[in-house]
Design an enzyme around this catalytic site. Structure first.
Site, PDB file in Angstrom:
ATOM      1  N   GLU A 107      -6.055 -21.246   3.035  1.00 24.57           N
ATOM      2  CA  GLU A 107      -7.232 -20.619   3.643  1.00 24.57           C
ATOM      3  C   GLU A 107      -6.890 -19.172   3.955  1.00 24.57           C
ATOM      4  OE1 GLU A 107      -6.220 -23.491   5.677  1.00 24.57           O
ATOM      5  OE2 GLU A 107      -7.574 -24.929   4.729  1.00 24.57           O
ATOM      6  N   TYR A 119      -3.663 -12.973  -3.522  1.00 21.40           N
ATOM      7  CA  TYR A 119      -3.908 -14.319  -4.054  1.00 21.40           C
ATOM      8  C   TYR A 119      -4.671 -14.263  -5.374  1.00 21.40           C
ATOM      9  CZ  TYR A 119      -2.418 -15.745   0.621  1.00 21.40           C
ATOM     10  OH  TYR A 119      -1.701 -15.922   1.769  1.00 21.40           O
TER      11      TYR A 119
HETATM   12  C1  LIG Z   1      -0.957 -10.111   3.029  1.00 14.11           C
HETATM   13  C2  LIG Z   1       0.538  -9.740   3.125  1.00 14.11           C
HETATM   14  C3  LIG Z   1       1.351 -11.032   3.254  1.00 14.11           C
HETATM   15  C4  LIG Z   1       0.930  -9.009   1.827  1.00 14.11           C
HETATM   16  O1  LIG Z   1       2.331  -8.769   1.867  1.00 14.11           O
HETATM   17  P1  LIG Z   1       3.033  -7.569   1.033  1.00 14.11           P
HETATM   18  O2  LIG Z   1       4.484  -7.865   0.982  1.00 14.11           O
HETATM   19  O3  LIG Z   1       2.594  -6.271   1.580  1.00 14.11           O
HETATM   20  O4  LIG Z   1       2.367  -7.799  -0.411  1.00 14.11           O
HETATM   21  P2  LIG Z   1       2.923  -7.218  -1.805  1.00 14.11           P
HETATM   22  O5  LIG Z   1       3.653  -5.942  -1.560  1.00 14.11           O
HETATM   23  O6  LIG Z   1       3.626  -8.294  -2.529  1.00 14.11           O
HETATM   24  O7  LIG Z   1       1.519  -6.887  -2.519  1.00 14.11           O
HETATM   25  C5  LIG Z   1       1.137  -7.473  -3.739  1.00 14.11           C
HETATM   26  C6  LIG Z   1      -0.283  -7.044  -4.086  1.00 14.11           C
HETATM   27  O8  LIG Z   1      -1.216  -7.529  -3.111  1.00 14.11           O
HETATM   28  C7  LIG Z   1      -2.261  -6.552  -2.927  1.00 14.11           C
HETATM   29  N1  LIG Z   1      -2.131  -5.939  -1.593  1.00 14.11           N
HETATM   30  C8  LIG Z   1      -1.194  -6.221  -0.653  1.00 14.11           C
HETATM   31  N2  LIG Z   1      -1.435  -5.485   0.463  1.00 14.11           N
HETATM   32  C9  LIG Z   1      -2.524  -4.724   0.202  1.00 14.11           C
HETATM   33  C10 LIG Z   1      -3.238  -3.763   0.971  1.00 14.11           C
HETATM   34  N3  LIG Z   1      -2.872  -3.437   2.214  1.00 14.11           N
HETATM   35  N4  LIG Z   1      -4.329  -3.201   0.402  1.00 14.11           N
HETATM   36  C11 LIG Z   1      -4.729  -3.517  -0.844  1.00 14.11           C
HETATM   37  N5  LIG Z   1      -4.053  -4.423  -1.629  1.00 14.11           N
HETATM   38  C12 LIG Z   1      -2.971  -5.024  -1.098  1.00 14.11           C
HETATM   39  C13 LIG Z   1      -2.015  -5.488  -3.976  1.00 14.11           C
HETATM   40  O9  LIG Z   1      -2.661  -5.939  -5.161  1.00 14.11           O
HETATM   41  C14 LIG Z   1      -0.502  -5.554  -4.104  1.00 14.11           C
HETATM   42  O10 LIG Z   1      -0.008  -5.018  -5.291  1.00 14.11           O
HETATM   43  P3  LIG Z   1       0.313  -3.418  -5.402  1.00 14.11           P
HETATM   44  O11 LIG Z   1       1.118  -3.047  -4.183  1.00 14.11           O
HETATM   45  O12 LIG Z   1       1.084  -3.341  -6.676  1.00 14.11           O
HETATM   46  O13 LIG Z   1      -1.028  -2.764  -5.431  1.00 14.11           O
HETATM   47  C15 LIG Z   1       0.826  -8.780   4.321  1.00 14.11           C
HETATM   48  O14 LIG Z   1      -0.138  -7.741   4.309  1.00 14.11           O
HETATM   49  C16 LIG Z   1       0.791  -9.458   5.676  1.00 14.11           C
HETATM   50  O15 LIG Z   1       1.804  -9.984   6.156  1.00 14.11           O
HETATM   51  N6  LIG Z   1      -0.393  -9.457   6.313  1.00 14.11           N
HETATM   52  C17 LIG Z   1      -0.549 -10.085   7.641  1.00 14.11           C
HETATM   53  C18 LIG Z   1      -0.453 -11.577   7.547  1.00 14.11           C
HETATM   54  C19 LIG Z   1      -1.466 -12.164   6.591  1.00 14.11           C
HETATM   55  O16 LIG Z   1      -2.617 -11.760   6.558  1.00 14.11           O
HETATM   56  N7  LIG Z   1      -1.027 -13.173   5.810  1.00 14.11           N
HETATM   57  C20 LIG Z   1      -1.864 -13.887   4.886  1.00 14.11           C
HETATM   58  C21 LIG Z   1      -2.534 -14.983   5.611  1.00 14.11           C
HETATM   59  S1  LIG Z   1      -3.556 -15.958   4.525  1.00 14.11           S
END
Ligand SMILES: CC(C)(COP(=O)(O)OP(=O)(O)OC[C@H]1O[C@@H](n2cnc3c(N)ncnc32)[C@H](O)[C@@H]1OP(=O)(O)O)[C@@H](O)C(=O)NCCC(=O)NCCS
Length: 154
Positions: A107, A119
């Site tokens: 979710e 995702y």
């Molecule tokens: C969502 C989360 C886990 C992503 O982690 P991350 O390590 O920054 O993700 P990645 O670096 O592997 O990103 C992979 C891709 O996801 C997308 N993405 C990730 N963060 C993004 C952002 N802030 N804005 C737009 N796209 C984003 C992009 O497509 C990215 O690829 P790119 O950097 O080559 O454009 C992180 O933002 C987080 O911890 N958020 C808070 C907790 C959360 O919401 N968890 C998910 C609950 S369902």
């Protein structure tokens, strides 16, 4: 670049909690993670470490029969956008497939664009909506599924 390792010891939980608290308005607690550790064969959690050995992210999931339920995925705010979640999610899906899962579900808050984009990249698509599933603030959850885990390549 990121070292992925399983969470197997209660001493590793503090690092996970710090990232939980920086990432979610309703963070899981130590007691919840301790209970997960007892749920062997179903509950899994993986940590990502940076080259200096610091924990920068984690992903937890359940494997139930042929389904993988991703419960939590979060990355330390200062380490985001450098591929940590991608490495963790890839590891979780491959590990799930190795354990016999055919499909994965999770979710996500409707407004969580970073997670939704991540995702989507992994082939998840929207299968339903759970109204007002989240609190703080109240928000709908999108239910995502990803089929065909057995066809994933590392
Ligand atoms: C969502 C989360 C886990 C992503 O982690 P991350 O390590 O920054 O993700 P990645 O670096 O592997 O990103 C992979 C891709 O996801 C997308 N993405 C990730 N963060 C993004 C952002 N802030 N804005 C737009 N796209 C984003 C992009 O497509 C990215 O690829 P790119 O950097 O080559 O454009 C992180 O933002 C987080 O911890 N958020 C808070 C907790 C959360 O919401 N968890 C998910 C609950 S369902």
């Amino acid at each position: 670049m990121w070292r992925i390792e399983p969470l197997i010891d209660p001493r590793q939980i503090a690092d996970v909690l710090a990232i939980e608290e920086a990432s979610f308005t309703n963070p899981w607690t130590r007691e919840m993670y301790l209970a997960e550790l007892e749920n062997r064969g179903v509950s899994y959690c993986y940590l990502a470490r940076d080259p200096g050995g610091r924990v920068v992210g984690f992903c937890s999931f359940w494997r139930v029969l042929d389904e993988l339920h991703i419960n939590n995925l979060a990355v330390k705010p200062e380490s985001r956008r450098s591929g940590v979640a991608t490495a963790l999610l890839r590891h979780a899906l491959l590990e799930g497939a190795a354990l016999g899962a055919q499909r994965a579900t999770l979710e996500v808050r409707q407004s969580n664009d970073p997670a939704r984009l991540l995702y989507e990249r992994f082939g998840f698509s929207i299968a339903g909506i759970r109204r007002a599933y989240y609190t703080k603030p109240v928000e709908d959850a999108l239910v995502l599924w990803r089929e065909g885990l057995a066809n994933m390549t590392g």
